[in-house]
Structures are given as C-alpha cells and as structure tokens.
Design an enzyme around this catalytic site. Structure first.
Site, PDB file in Angstrom:
ATOM      1  CB  SER A 167      -0.876   0.126   1.184  1.00  0.00           C
ATOM      2  OG  SER A 167      -1.795  -1.021   1.245  1.00  0.00           O
ATOM      3  NE  ARG A 170       0.663   4.604   9.699  1.00  0.00           N
ATOM      4  CZ  ARG A 170       0.307   3.493   9.521  1.00  0.00           C
ATOM      5  NH1 ARG A 170      -0.843   2.954   9.684  1.00  0.00           N
ATOM      6  NH2 ARG A 170       1.460   2.463   9.329  1.00  0.00           N
ATOM      7  CG  HIS A 204      -2.748   3.157   4.479  1.00  0.00           C
ATOM      8  ND1 HIS A 204      -3.020   2.899   5.827  1.00  0.00           N
ATOM      9  CD2 HIS A 204      -2.554   2.113   3.881  1.00  0.00           C
ATOM     10  CE1 HIS A 204      -3.200   1.280   5.682  1.00  0.00           C
ATOM     11  NE2 HIS A 204      -2.466   0.825   4.680  1.00  0.00           N
TER      12      HIS A 204
END
Lengths: 215, 215
Positions: free
Chosen positions: A12, A38, A41
């Site tokens: 990812s 993040r 994400h």
C-alpha cells in the site's frame, strides 16, 4: 488474486508513494512524509499530500512528549477508538475523551456552548492536575479548536501538541486558520478535509515512528 | 464570523448540494442521495457522489430491518464508536464488534486467517442463535468482504444488508467487486475509498431517515 495480509501495508505504501506528486514527496521531511502517507492510506485521498501543515520539528517534539508519557485527548469517541491501544500502552500513554460524559452534556446545556468546547476545558484542568503532557486531537469539532485558540490567546492553556484536523463545510476552515495563527506546535489539515480517522492515524503514525526509530 | 451550531448541519448540506454535480443529484433516489450527502459531509470528499452503489430499494429494505430490531456488526471498534447509540437504542437495535475479542485473535492465529474473517463467522453464528436481522458494516477489512462472499456463495450466511466500504490500495477494489457480483442487498463504495467513518455515517443516515420519515 489477493496480496497476503503481511504484505498489504508495505505494498500500500509503495502504491501511495508511486501515486504521489514527486514535488510533494520532496517538500516534506522524512517523518512528516510518513504521516502524510498514512493519511492517504486511511482515506485513499491523495489531497492529503497538499493540505498537511506541520510546525517546525513537530514530529520530533511529539516523540519527546510520548517519551514522557502523554495523555491524548480526543474530541470524539471514534478518534479515541482508532488509536492503537497496545502501542499507546507500551509508551506509558493514555487516551481520553470527555465528549460522552453526562456532566459535560449538562454543563454545555447550562452555559449554551458546545460539549466540545467544555471538553477542551476538561483537558486543561486534567493538565493542571496531572502535569502529564497533553496532546489534543480534534477530528470533528471546529468549536474545540476555537475554544483552544481562545485559551492559548489568554494563556490559560497551551497544550504540548495540537492535531487539528476537523472535517466539514462550516466553521472548519476558519477554525484551522485560527490555530495556525497561534504559532503553537501543531499538525493541521488545511481546508475542509480531515476527520476522526485522520486524527487517529496521525497519532498512530507518530507512535509507530517512535517505536521504529527506537530513540 | 461563525455559524451557530444548530444551523451547521443544515448549511453544510446546502453547501454540499451546491457543490455536487447536478447529474449525480438526479441519478440517485431521494433516500440514496441523503446517504451520499452524509458521506461527503463526513469526508469533505465529493468523490462519494460518483462511487456509491446501492442495490434496488436498499434503503427501504434497511428501514424494515431496523423496524425488526437489528444487530449491526462492524469490522472495527472505530466504526462501532461512530454509530449513534441513542438513535440505535430508540430503534431497539444494537452494535457489535468482535475484532478486539481475545478468542478471535487466538483462533485467527491458529487457523492462519485474519481476525476480520473470523468476525464474519462470529456474526453468522450470532445470526443463527438470535434470529435478529444482521447488518454487516465493513469500513476497513477487505478480508471481511471476501469471507462474506465465500459464505454467500456456499449459502452458509446471507446477511440482511451489507455495507461494504473498506478503504485502501490492496485487495479493496477486488473485494467490493466480489460482493457486487453476489447480487445481495448492499451499499458499496466502488474503488479505493471508504473507511470506518463512512461505514458509521451510512448506518447513521439510514437510522436518521427512518426517524424522519416516521413510517
């Protein structure tokens, strides 16, 4: 067909970096970039590469806060639920949220202000008592940031770190601009975007990085 | 400078409708549109006007489910935390999340599958026992949707409603395509986007609409 669970996060992050604007990758420090990635994400939204604002050395400052054992005060139960409790415990830190407390609702009704604003006052008095460093993580309520701004201005409460990422269409942009004008230690998503999930993932990213760097 | 709290949601929804593509407003039913607008409200991300897929009459079906008293099973504590407990209680419904249960972690390790997959099995056996209608709300784990797909295929578990909105870059798109291929009652965000916040806000929007329509 499917990537194995243990490879998912690595793959990812590779796809996120591949999809990012190269100029934005160069814009952030290595630690800031990990937080930005993040956020992407958590939302699959690449806008976070453009809207994240970090005060100088804020991630390093956050490391020092967690090393002293922090209290992370969240404006929603949802943000509190999203913070990794295992890692938080390993760092002798804790999460608090006052928003569902009955006396908070009562006091908000009596004084005609929002529950979120009362929660900031609760965080301030907790800070007074415990002397533990306080991180305020706001993913939902612009009124929490506005209250914080007022308290910073009059010197009654200056938290060690503000994560200011409320989401929304009304009062949100303005509340972030107020906090940015205070020149405090902060991580802010400029504009309308943010959320409880974003607030939680920023806290998690800081903790994970502290563990990784092992400093 | 600031809009009063009681006016915030109304003004937000007005700004969201103003910012939306007129063709997409016309594309959805009135009830579906309210869900789409709440997804945008929760994320400040207008992509939700393009990626939300609803099976036929799914909101009306969801009303019937809640009128019988539903169990909403979430794949994360965060999604569970985001669901309005007051309204849920008024509808004699409840939320469950098995993800943090110790025996779930133990069984996942023993069988070499994800905790999220075990949670779907837990939901299935809860359904067997309680006979209450089950809504599965997935905001994070594509493996939960993949497990659901397998159980639907072999007929061992067909939930009354699937809210399939995991977020991410790996396995996520594929897991949603599997669920859409099952022709079950579902609300899905096609593509990479979604999240625990989106899962929770969809559940909330359904409940709020049921209360508003008073049927």
């Amino acid at each position: 067909m499917f990537v194995k669970p243990e490879m998912i996060e690595k793959e990812s992050m590779r796809l996120i970096e591949e999809g990012m604007d190269k100029k934005r990758i160069a814009f952030y420090s290595k630690r800031e970039l990990k937080i930005v990635k993040r956020c992407i994400h958590t939302s699959a939204d690449f806008d976070y590469q453009y809207n994240m604002i970090f005060s100088k050395d804020v991630v390093g400052n956050a490391f020092e806060i967690f090393k002293r054992g922090a209290v992370v005060v969240c404006d929603t139960a949802m943000a509190a639920a999203g913070i990794n409790k295992r890692v938080l415990g390993e760092l002798n830190s804790e999460v608090r949220s006052f928003i569902a407390d009955e006396d908070v609702a009562k006091e908000a009704a009596e004084r005609g202000i929002t529950r979120s604003a009362i929660c900031i006052e609760r965080a301030a008095s907790l800070y007074e008592k415990s002397k533990k460093p306080v991180i305020i993580a706001v993913g939902n309520a612009p009124t929490a940031l506005i209250k914080l701004h007022e308290m910073i201005k009059d010197g009654s409460f200056i938290p060690d770190l503000i994560i200011g990422v409320p989401v929304g269409f009304v009062n949100v942009v303005e509340s972030k601009e107020l906090i940015l004008s205070d020149n405090c230690k902060c991580i802010v998503s400029a504009g309308r975007k943010g959320g409880s999930n974003i607030a939680a993932c920023i806290v998690n990213s800081i903790m994970y990085q502290l563990k990784e760097e092992n400093i």
